[in-house]
Design a protein around this motif. Structure first.
Motif, PDB file in Angstrom:
ATOM      1  N   LEU A  29       0.826  -1.215   0.000  1.00  0.00           N
ATOM      2  CA  LEU A  29       0.000   0.000   0.000  1.00  0.00           C
ATOM      3  C   LEU A  29       0.858   1.261   0.000  1.00  0.00           C
ATOM      4  O   LEU A  29       0.528   2.237  -0.673  1.00  0.00           O
ATOM      5  CB  LEU A  29      -0.949  -0.016   1.196  1.00  0.00           C
ATOM      6  CG  LEU A  29      -2.031  -1.093   1.154  1.00  0.00           C
ATOM      7  CD1 LEU A  29      -2.873  -1.052   2.422  1.00  0.00           C
ATOM      8  CD2 LEU A  29      -2.894  -0.951  -0.081  1.00  0.00           C
ATOM      9  N   ALA A  30       1.963   1.245   0.729  1.00  0.00           N
ATOM     10  CA  ALA A  30       2.862   2.403   0.724  1.00  0.00           C
ATOM     11  C   ALA A  30       3.462   2.615  -0.663  1.00  0.00           C
ATOM     12  O   ALA A  30       3.596   3.754  -1.127  1.00  0.00           O
ATOM     13  CB  ALA A  30       3.973   2.211   1.761  1.00  0.00           C
ATOM     14  N   GLY A  31       3.795   1.542  -1.352  1.00  0.00           N
ATOM     15  CA  GLY A  31       4.320   1.654  -2.708  1.00  0.00           C
ATOM     16  C   GLY A  31       3.297   2.225  -3.675  1.00  0.00           C
ATOM     17  O   GLY A  31       3.626   3.037  -4.543  1.00  0.00           O
ATOM     18  N   ILE A  32       2.043   1.836  -3.516  1.00  0.00           N
ATOM     19  CA  ILE A  32       0.983   2.376  -4.366  1.00  0.00           C
ATOM     20  C   ILE A  32       0.818   3.868  -4.128  1.00  0.00           C
ATOM     21  O   ILE A  32       0.718   4.657  -5.072  1.00  0.00           O
ATOM     22  CB  ILE A  32      -0.334   1.619  -4.119  1.00  0.00           C
ATOM     23  CG1 ILE A  32      -0.215   0.192  -4.629  1.00  0.00           C
ATOM     24  CG2 ILE A  32      -1.510   2.334  -4.774  1.00  0.00           C
ATOM     25  CD1 ILE A  32      -1.358  -0.714  -4.224  1.00  0.00           C
ATOM     26  N   ILE A  37       1.742   9.502  -5.907  1.00  0.00           N
ATOM     27  CA  ILE A  37       2.171  10.873  -5.599  1.00  0.00           C
ATOM     28  C   ILE A  37       3.284  11.292  -6.557  1.00  0.00           C
ATOM     29  O   ILE A  37       3.292  12.412  -7.056  1.00  0.00           O
ATOM     30  CB  ILE A  37       2.639  10.974  -4.133  1.00  0.00           C
ATOM     31  CG1 ILE A  37       1.444  10.850  -3.205  1.00  0.00           C
ATOM     32  CG2 ILE A  37       3.380  12.286  -3.885  1.00  0.00           C
ATOM     33  CD1 ILE A  37       1.825  10.745  -1.742  1.00  0.00           C
ATOM     34  N   ALA A  38       4.207  10.394  -6.837  1.00  0.00           N
ATOM     35  CA  ALA A  38       5.335  10.715  -7.704  1.00  0.00           C
ATOM     36  C   ALA A  38       4.894  10.930  -9.150  1.00  0.00           C
ATOM     37  O   ALA A  38       5.540  11.668  -9.886  1.00  0.00           O
ATOM     38  CB  ALA A  38       6.371   9.597  -7.656  1.00  0.00           C
ATOM     39  N   ARG A  39       3.803  10.343  -9.573  1.00  0.00           N
ATOM     40  CA  ARG A  39       3.346  10.463 -10.949  1.00  0.00           C
ATOM     41  C   ARG A  39       2.333  11.591 -11.134  1.00  0.00           C
ATOM     42  O   ARG A  39       1.821  11.756 -12.225  1.00  0.00           O
ATOM     43  CB  ARG A  39       2.698   9.161 -11.398  1.00  0.00           C
ATOM     44  CG  ARG A  39       3.672   8.020 -11.411  1.00  0.00           C
ATOM     45  CD  ARG A  39       3.003   6.791 -11.853  1.00  0.00           C
ATOM     46  NE  ARG A  39       3.536   6.471 -13.167  1.00  0.00           N
ATOM     47  CZ  ARG A  39       2.984   5.641 -14.007  1.00  0.00           C
ATOM     48  NH1 ARG A  39       1.879   5.049 -13.715  1.00  0.00           N
ATOM     49  NH2 ARG A  39       3.541   5.407 -15.168  1.00  0.00           N
ATOM     50  N   SER A  40       2.042  12.349 -10.109  1.00  0.00           N
ATOM     51  CA  SER A  40       1.063  13.419 -10.262  1.00  0.00           C
ATOM     52  C   SER A  40       1.591  14.446 -11.250  1.00  0.00           C
ATOM     53  O   SER A  40       2.768  14.797 -11.234  1.00  0.00           O
ATOM     54  CB  SER A  40       0.755  14.062  -8.914  1.00  0.00           C
ATOM     55  OG  SER A  40       1.900  14.670  -8.388  1.00  0.00           O
ATOM     56  N   PRO A  41       0.728  14.943 -12.129  1.00  0.00           N
ATOM     57  CA  PRO A  41       1.185  15.879 -13.158  1.00  0.00           C
ATOM     58  C   PRO A  41       1.599  17.217 -12.557  1.00  0.00           C
ATOM     59  O   PRO A  41       1.071  17.628 -11.519  1.00  0.00           O
ATOM     60  CB  PRO A  41      -0.036  16.035 -14.063  1.00  0.00           C
ATOM     61  CG  PRO A  41      -1.186  15.672 -13.206  1.00  0.00           C
ATOM     62  CD  PRO A  41      -0.670  14.660 -12.224  1.00  0.00           C
TER      63      PRO A  41
END
Length: 56
Positions: A29-32, A37-41
């Motif tokens: 779940l932490a990885g998801i 968050i890292a892929r947010s535009p």
């Protein structure tokens, strides 16, 4: 998918999980959350230029 399998085994089979299995669920779940968050535009506030916004 593994998290759903664990959830269904608890729900339908009344299985109990060991602490190692709970740790695995938390890591997944932490990885998801981390990747979402890292892929947010980029937004206009944190983008260096409008080209960066157009590329995403």
């Amino acid at each position: 998918m593994p998290v759903f399998a664990v959830g269904f085994s608890i729900l339908f089979l009344q299985e109990r999980l060991a602490s190692r299995q709970w740790l695995g669920v938390l890591v997944i779940l932490a990885g998801i959350v981390w990747t979402s968050i890292a892929r947010s535009p980029p937004t206009a506030e944190n983008a260096e230029s409008t080209d960066e916004i157009k590329q995403s």
